[in-house]
Design a protein around this motif. Structure first.
Motif, short mmCIF file in Angstrom:
data_model
loop_
_atom_site.label_atom_id
_atom_site.label_comp_id
_atom_site.label_asym_id
_atom_site.label_seq_id
_atom_site.Cartn_x
_atom_site.Cartn_y
_atom_site.Cartn_z
N ALA A 94 10.05 7.84 2.31
CA ALA A 94 9.55 6.54 1.86
C ALA A 94 9.78 5.52 2.97
O ALA A 94 10.72 4.73 2.93
N SER A 95 8.92 5.56 3.98
CA SER A 95 9.13 4.74 5.17
C SER A 95 7.86 4.00 5.57
O SER A 95 6.75 4.51 5.41
N VAL A 96 8.04 2.80 6.12
CA VAL A 96 7.00 2.10 6.85
C VAL A 96 7.03 2.62 8.28
O VAL A 96 8.09 2.60 8.93
N GLN A 97 5.91 3.11 8.78
CA GLN A 97 5.88 3.76 10.08
C GLN A 97 5.85 2.74 11.21
O GLN A 97 5.12 1.75 11.17
N ALA A 98 6.63 3.05 12.26
CA ALA A 98 6.68 2.17 13.42
C ALA A 98 5.61 2.50 14.44
O ALA A 98 5.14 1.62 15.17
N ARG A 99 5.20 3.76 14.51
CA ARG A 99 4.22 4.19 15.51
C ARG A 99 3.30 5.24 14.90
O ARG A 99 3.70 6.01 14.02
N ALA A 100 2.08 5.29 15.40
CA ALA A 100 1.11 6.31 14.99
C ALA A 100 0.14 6.51 16.15
O ALA A 100 -0.08 5.62 16.96
N ARG A 101 -0.45 7.70 16.19
CA ARG A 101 -1.30 8.05 17.34
C ARG A 101 -2.47 8.90 16.87
O ARG A 101 -2.36 9.68 15.93
N ALA A 102 -3.63 8.75 17.55
CA ALA A 102 -4.81 9.53 17.21
C ALA A 102 -5.53 9.96 18.49
O ALA A 102 -5.46 9.28 19.53
N GLY A 117 10.61 0.55 0.37
CA GLY A 117 10.94 -0.30 -0.76
C GLY A 117 11.55 -1.62 -0.32
O GLY A 117 11.27 -2.67 -0.90
N GLN A 118 12.36 -1.58 0.73
CA GLN A 118 13.04 -2.77 1.19
C GLN A 118 12.14 -3.67 2.03
O GLN A 118 12.23 -4.89 1.97
N PHE A 119 11.22 -3.05 2.83
CA PHE A 119 10.43 -3.83 3.78
C PHE A 119 8.91 -3.75 3.54
O PHE A 119 8.16 -4.54 4.10
N GLY A 120 8.48 -2.78 2.72
CA GLY A 120 7.05 -2.62 2.52
C GLY A 120 6.42 -3.80 1.81
O GLY A 120 6.99 -4.35 0.87
N GLY A 121 5.24 -4.20 2.27
CA GLY A 121 4.56 -5.37 1.71
C GLY A 121 4.54 -6.52 2.67
O GLY A 121 3.68 -7.41 2.57
N ALA A 122 5.46 -6.51 3.64
CA ALA A 122 5.48 -7.55 4.67
C ALA A 122 5.56 -6.93 6.06
O ALA A 122 4.94 -7.43 7.00
#
Length: 466
Positions: free
Chosen positions: A320-328, A229-234
């Motif tokens: 409710a978080s913007v993720q910093a890392r992801a892996r596949a 909510g605070q950072f999502g969108g940018a």
């Protein structure tokens, strides 16, 4: 009664024994990964296989301690002087059962249902081990034992058998052992019992295998997770960036689009109708297939990318978080004519170049296995075609296989004059690697008969071709 009828009757009478033996072998949870199942399960399966082939008169039966820590079973029977040698291959290790609760019956208990035998490894590849055993038993029953080596079992050929313990894990134990002992598996013809018929009742030899490679791709965008909510969108979300990155590996039709990797090759063997494929694959009504061209082109002649897994928060418990890392984990199947390492290079370069928003991408390479194409014009294929025609009453067809069998290229490199013939019990309904794997006993019976006929008929074809 003809010799062929004698063999057919012998195989038919052996089927109850084949079922009982397959039940014993399936009961071993022989997954070659000690993180999932105790190593004693693989060791027990290896001893069972060794004892079974020793009981059929094979000599020098022993367990090979291979460099990856697993065991392969080896045995042999000498043939008449000047006779060709046939090597029979299969593997006793199996894929993990996935969700055991999802199985209709316990995965390591062979269960008959609807005319099929269910259990992990029932087809891939313990059913093929039983194909080899049943063929040899039938020959002994008709020809009176193996006291004089292979000739005593009705074999005008020398015989070698190797049953691998780490094919599914892909750690290369038998390949490296063979490279260190190149005389061990030398043969004129190799019967790779690890494929199957294109359709039940349609005798098939597999003429090509796609190779494979994997990479692990990680995307990083932030120092740490942020409140959406605070950072999502940018703030750049790593999971979204990963999804967009993975999306560049396919076009709007679902065809593979790895930069620098051709994807327009054609298959020139048996055709695969869309209707049959949809039924074999269980495609849901209204869902379209992916890719372009004929189905056989997509499966056997062109590269394909599959996302095997993604590390990201599960739905249950997600914040409710913007993720910093992801892996596949990404798999690339490689068609004949393309080197697996070159294909992996193209995949790595594509992923590194296609990251959105300047996201940081790290790619870790996994193993590679080159594709394989068989030479189908030699005496072994002629003898197998005649044997399959006798067993099925239909002509043999040639099909491709989307999977890979790493040992094939090792054998070709070590023994360039040997013919590799790929057959087995794994027709499309067997659901190998999936839930409720099964084998059709009718296929097991017919393929056992075909192999027995091949072992008895190959020497004549081999001598005629010399």
């Amino acid at each position: 009664m003809t010799p062929q009828q004698n063999l057919a009757d012998a195989v038919r009478e052996l089927m109850p024994r084949a079922r009982a033996d397959l039940a014993e072998l399936v009961a071993f949870a022989s997954v070659a990964d000690p993180r999932q199942y105790p190593v004693e399960e693989c060791e027990g399966a290896a001893r069972w296989v060794a004892d079974a082939f020793a009981a059929e008169g094979l000599r020098d039966v022993r367990l090979l301690d291979t460099p990856d820590g697993t065991q392969s079973v080896y045995g042999e029977l000498p043939g008449p002087e000047g006779a060709p040698t046939v090597l029979l291959y299969s593997h006793y290790d199996v894929q993990p059962p996935l969700d055991e609760a999802a199985w209709t019956s316990p995965p390591f208990t062979l269960t008959e249902r609807g005319g099929r035998w269910y259990g992990r490894g029932a087809a891939d590849c313990k059913g093929n081990v039983l194909m080899h055993l049943t063929a040899l038993r039938a020959l002994r029953a008709v020809h009176g034992g193996a006291g004089d080596g292979a000739a005593g079992a009705g074999l005008p050929v020398g015989l070698k058998v190797v049953v691998e313990g780490s094919e599914e894990r892909g750690t290369g134990g038998l390949e490296r052992y063979a490279e260190a002992h190149p005389e061990l598996l030398a043969a004129d013809a190799v019967v790779i019992g690890d494929t199957g018929n294109f359709a039940p009742g349609l005798p098939t030899a597999t003429a090509s295998l796609r190779g494979s490679t994997t990479v692990e791709v990680s995307v990083s965008t932030l120092a740490g997770n942020l409140h959406s909510g605070q950072f999502g969108g940018a703030a750049p979300d790593a999971l979204t960036a990963l999804v967009r990155l993975l999306g560049t590996l396919h076009d709007e039709h679902g065809a593979t689009t790895v930069a620098g990797l051709a994807a327009d090759q054609r298959w020139d063997g048996v055709a695969y109708s869309e209707e049959q494929f949809r039924a074999d694959a269980g495609v849901l009504d209204g869902v379209g297939l992916v890719g372009t061209g004929e189905v056989a082109d997509r499966l056997w002649a062109r590269p394909s990318v599959t996302v095997l897994g993604i590390d990201c928060p599960p739905v249950v418990g997600a914040t409710a978080s913007v993720q910093a890392r992801a892996r596949a984990l990404v798999s690339l199947r490689v068609p004949p004519g393309v080197g697996a390492r070159a294909a992996q290079d193209a995949l790595v370069a594509h992923l590194e170049a296609a990251a959105p928003w300047g996201a940081r991408v790290e790619v870790v390479r996994g193993g590679t296995g080159d594709p394989f194409r068989a030479d189908t014009g030699g005496p072994a294929y002629a003898a197998m075609g005649a044997a399959l025609r006798e067993a099925y009453g239909r002509e043999m067809v040639l099909a491709g296989e989307g999977g890979s069998i790493p040992l094939c290229n090792t054998l070709r490199r070590l023994y360039p004059r040997a013919e590799l013939v790929l057959v087995g019990v794994e027709e499309p309904l067997t659901a190998i690697h999936g839930i409720d794997e099964s084998v059709d006993p009718v296929e097991l019976e017919r393929m056992s008969l075909a192999e027995a006929l091949f072992l008895r008929g190959y020497a004549a074809a081999w001598h005629a071709a010399r």
